[in-house]
Design a protein around this motif. Structure first.
Motif, PDB file in Angstrom:
ATOM      1  N   LEU A   1       5.625   5.313  -0.680  1.00  0.00           N
ATOM      2  CA  LEU A   1       5.647   3.853  -0.804  1.00  0.00           C
ATOM      3  C   LEU A   1       4.554   3.200   0.030  1.00  0.00           C
ATOM      4  O   LEU A   1       4.054   2.123  -0.321  1.00  0.00           O
ATOM      5  N   SER A   2       4.154   3.845   1.109  1.00  0.00           N
ATOM      6  CA  SER A   2       3.144   3.256   1.993  1.00  0.00           C
ATOM      7  C   SER A   2       1.732   3.308   1.424  1.00  0.00           C
ATOM      8  O   SER A   2       0.847   2.621   1.923  1.00  0.00           O
ATOM      9  N   VAL A   3       1.518   4.112   0.390  1.00  0.00           N
ATOM     10  CA  VAL A   3       0.184   4.179  -0.200  1.00  0.00           C
ATOM     11  C   VAL A   3       0.086   3.411  -1.515  1.00  0.00           C
ATOM     12  O   VAL A   3      -0.905   3.514  -2.230  1.00  0.00           O
ATOM     13  N   MET A   4       1.101   2.625  -1.796  1.00  0.00           N
ATOM     14  CA  MET A   4       1.079   1.791  -2.991  1.00  0.00           C
ATOM     15  C   MET A   4       0.303   0.494  -2.719  1.00  0.00           C
ATOM     16  O   MET A   4       0.113   0.114  -1.565  1.00  0.00           O
ATOM     17  N   PRO A   5      -0.141  -0.169  -3.790  1.00  0.00           N
ATOM     18  CA  PRO A   5      -0.925  -1.401  -3.603  1.00  0.00           C
ATOM     19  C   PRO A   5      -0.217  -2.455  -2.744  1.00  0.00           C
ATOM     20  O   PRO A   5      -0.848  -3.113  -1.938  1.00  0.00           O
TER      21      PRO A   5
END
Length: 122
Positions: A82-86
């Motif tokens: 989730l932390s690498v999502m836009p």
């Protein structure tokens, strides 16, 4: 739980739904690296190097309760994904609302059947 055949939690199922995502490969490499650092003692050495950490409750708990390893891999991997999502979100539920989990994945078929059963019987 949650697919009625495997042990695990919701985060496990969410991660399975995006198992073919290129970002999961990045997350897996992160955890391989982190696990290696825990196993060879580099993480513990880092924390032991500074008096600041030695005096903190979290430091003592981390290494006494988890033996210096990542305690809940599924939750940690889901958070990393989730932390690498836009747009970063804090929970798998918020990730679902943003469309970050693949609701068309076959991994969710058993859960869909389970929910459909309740929808039709209530």
């Amino acid at each position: 739980m949650p697919n009625n055949k495997d042990k695990g939690m919701l985060e496990d199922l969410c991660l399975k739904s995006v198992k073919d995502s290129p970002l999961i490969k990045c997350v897996d490499r992160l955890f391989e690296c982190a696990n290696q650092m825990y196993e060879n003692g580099e993480v513990k050495k880092y924390f032991e190097k500074y008096e600041y950490f030695k005096n903190k409750e979290f430091y003592r708990k981390i290494f006494s309760e988890s033996n210096g390893k990542i305690k809940n891999i599924a939750k940690a991997k889901a958070q990393a994904y989730l932390s690498v999502m836009p747009i970063i979100v804090k929970s798998v539920g918020e990730g679902a609302k943003k469309g970050y989990w693949n609701f068309e994945s076959e991994e969710l078929n058993e859960l869909k059947k389970f929910l459909e059963y309740f929808k039709n019987t209530l």
